[in-house]
Motif scaffolding. Structure first.
Motif, mmCIF file in Angstrom:
data_model
loop_
_atom_site.group_PDB
_atom_site.id
_atom_site.type_symbol
_atom_site.label_atom_id
_atom_site.label_comp_id
_atom_site.label_asym_id
_atom_site.label_seq_id
_atom_site.Cartn_x
_atom_site.Cartn_y
_atom_site.Cartn_z
ATOM 1 N N UNK A 69 0.720 -1.135 0.062
ATOM 2 C CA UNK A 69 0.170 0.054 0.139
ATOM 3 C C UNK A 69 0.989 1.295 -0.032
ATOM 4 N N UNK A 70 1.208 1.775 -1.184
ATOM 5 C CA UNK A 70 1.824 3.080 -1.326
ATOM 6 C C UNK A 70 1.076 4.299 -0.751
ATOM 7 N N UNK A 71 1.513 5.053 0.241
ATOM 8 C CA UNK A 71 0.704 6.138 0.899
ATOM 9 C C UNK A 71 0.956 7.275 0.052
ATOM 10 N N UNK A 72 -0.448 7.517 -0.152
ATOM 11 C CA UNK A 72 -0.492 8.973 -1.013
ATOM 12 C C UNK A 72 -0.823 10.027 -0.283
ATOM 13 N N UNK A 73 -1.394 9.833 0.743
ATOM 14 C CA UNK A 73 -1.955 11.179 1.579
ATOM 15 C C UNK A 73 -2.049 10.713 3.030
ATOM 16 N N UNK A 74 -1.487 11.667 3.917
ATOM 17 C CA UNK A 74 -1.681 11.603 5.340
ATOM 18 C C UNK A 74 -2.874 12.352 5.707
ATOM 19 N N UNK A 75 -3.850 11.985 6.192
ATOM 20 C CA UNK A 75 -5.070 12.638 6.687
ATOM 21 C C UNK A 75 -5.305 13.111 7.946
ATOM 22 N N UNK A 76 -5.073 14.376 8.297
ATOM 23 C CA UNK A 76 -5.149 14.680 9.501
ATOM 24 C C UNK A 76 -6.086 16.208 9.572
ATOM 25 N N UNK A 77 -7.390 15.848 9.997
ATOM 26 C CA UNK A 77 -8.371 16.883 9.912
ATOM 27 C C UNK A 77 -8.013 18.086 11.042
ATOM 28 N N UNK A 78 -8.295 19.199 10.428
ATOM 29 C CA UNK A 78 -7.907 20.429 11.145
ATOM 30 C C UNK A 78 -8.713 20.643 12.393
ATOM 31 N N UNK A 79 -10.036 19.931 12.354
ATOM 32 C CA UNK A 79 -11.048 20.701 13.392
ATOM 33 C C UNK A 79 -10.516 19.919 14.793
ATOM 34 N N UNK A 80 -10.874 20.449 15.730
ATOM 35 C CA UNK A 80 -10.543 20.097 17.208
ATOM 36 C C UNK A 80 -11.435 18.719 17.546
ATOM 37 N N UNK A 81 -12.571 18.453 17.013
ATOM 38 C CA UNK A 81 -13.258 17.292 17.513
ATOM 39 C C UNK A 81 -12.654 16.073 16.854
#
Length: 426
Positions: free
Chosen positions: A231-243
């Motif tokens: 699984x080549x990593x394309x994006x690291x997903x880290x939402x900006x919202x506090x919740x």
């Protein structure tokens, strides 16, 4: 809800490429498939009929359905890779219509690189020509799992079984020198529609299925590598919202193997191990992921993972190497020479590379090697040794077409100038 298996998921879409010499009837064949499978609109058909009359054709020229560019229509040649879509109740299809001219070998490479199946057309009157062998070799080089030899224009040789058998015999003899795991031969008349969608009454001696029936039923689910997890990593997903402050996930398209929540995995190049906690898709969570699914994976431990990294199994890893041997198809006028510096794109990882050596150039028609080749010219294919600025996380192309393939890019113009298939590394 029952889980979808890799076999079921891969059965619904077939990508295939068409190739052949000039005027072998590729565009007519595709037009016939689109027409007979009722995959064109009434206004499209009316436009084709009108254009056919203007050209003085005595029949509705179905080739006009695919010769989309006015300039190529006027020249009478297909000069680019045209992608077409159609569907039947059994399957959805994506067609890559590639040019027949020898100077467009690069387009053939582009069209066949993602294909599950390739159709090589041969004119029944001419038999095997140089281009037929060239295209068969490229199909083999790109490891397209299934090949169909479509002997076209059988109506012009009085539906002769002897002519078909001779061409089939010649092609099979050449194919034995190549790596073609599945070869099927079908006698057709694209113009008349014989053996395209339904069996032809003009060739009762032919006992096989029609071309469309074969395309609908050819088994492709097991062609993908379901053993080596990649699984080549394309994006690291880290939402900006506090919740969602603690949410961290890794998105990419599965290139190999089957991933499940709870599986122990390793992240390269760091070598750190962890476990999968969940797998999500655009349609919600799933219990397993396999090629070619696009997924988002969450891991048990908070470890450093970036775009270009690879998730795999601890005891089944790709090689990590900066020295790469590869077969390269060169796609631009300026030749490839030793010492040349280029950008390289491999899965989701980008780097720079230098050409260490050109080991040989291959004569695509005779399969002979020219060991004294000092360069690769436009449309040449040869074995090249590269050194990259950062290690690639790769497999041999014969093991995995995704993690074993790459493209070369000119850093000045940003044009793709080469396509490569890794043969070994280290």
């Amino acid at each position: 809800m029952t889980a979808t298996t890799p076999t079921e998921a891969n059965a619904g879409l077939l990508r295939f490429a068409t190739a052949g010499s000039v005027d072998d009837g590729k565009s007519t064949l595709i037009g016939r498939l689109l027409f007979d499978s009722k995959s064109i609109f009434t206004d499209q058909l009316e436009s084709v009929e009108r254009t056919s009359q203007q050209r003085g054709d005595e029949y509705t020229n179905l080739a006009l359905l695919t010769d989309g560019l006015r300039s190529e229509r006027e020249q009478g040649i297909t000069i680019d890779v045209a992608y077409r879509y159609f569907a039947t109740p059994r399957r959805t299809f994506i067609i890559a219509d590639t040019p027949g001219h020898v100077q467009y070998t690069r387009n053939m490479v582009t069209g066949a690189s993602t294909a599950d199946l390739a159709i090589v057309l041969v004119d029944a009157r001419k038999g095997l020509v140089e281009q037929s062998r060239r295209h068969a070799f490229i199909v083999s080089l790109l490891r397209v799992p299934h090949l169909v030899l479509a002997v076209n224009k059988m109506d012009l040789v009085d539906w002769s079984q002897e002519v078909f058998d001779e061409i089939h015999r010649d092609f099979t003899a050449f194919a034995t020198k190549l790596d073609i795991p599945d070869l099927t031969a079908v006698p057709i008349s694209a113009l008349q529609g014989d053996n395209i969608v339904s069996r032809s009454e003009n060739m009762p001696w032919y006992e096989g299925s029609s071309l469309l029936h074969h395309l609908e039923n050819v088994h492709i689910a097991s062609d993908r590598n379901l053993v080596d997890v990649r699984l080549p990593v394309q994006y690291v997903i880290r939402p900006q919202s506090m919740q969602h402050a603690d949410y961290r996930a890794y998105a990419g398209q599965v290139a190999g193997g089957v991933l499940k929540p709870g599986d122990e995995v390793m992240v390269l190049p760091s070598g750190l191990t962890t476990k999968i906690t969940s797998i999500d898709t655009a349609d919600g969570p799933v219990e397993e992921a396999f090629p070619p699914m696009s997924v988002t994976v969450r891991l048990e431990d908070e470890i450093d993972v970036s775009r270009g990294d690879m998730i795999c199994r601890p005891h089944n890893q790709p090689f990590v190497a900066q020295d790469i041997d590869a077969m390269v198809s060169w796609m631009t006028d300026a030749p490839l020479v030793p010492g040349q510096k280029l950008a390289i794109k491999h899965t989701t990882r980008s780097a720079r590379t230098v050409v260490k050596d050109i080991q040989y150039r291959l004569d695509v028609n005779t399969l002979h090697r020219d060991d004294d080749a000092g360069e690769l010219g436009l449309n040449d294919i040869g074995r090249v040794r590269l050194r990259t600025t950062v290690p690639l996380l790769a497999d041999e192309y014969r093991r995995n077409r995704i993690t074993g393939g790459f493209i070369l890019v000119d850093e000045t113009t940003h044009r793709t100038v080469g396509a490569g298939m890794i043969t070994s590394a280290g």
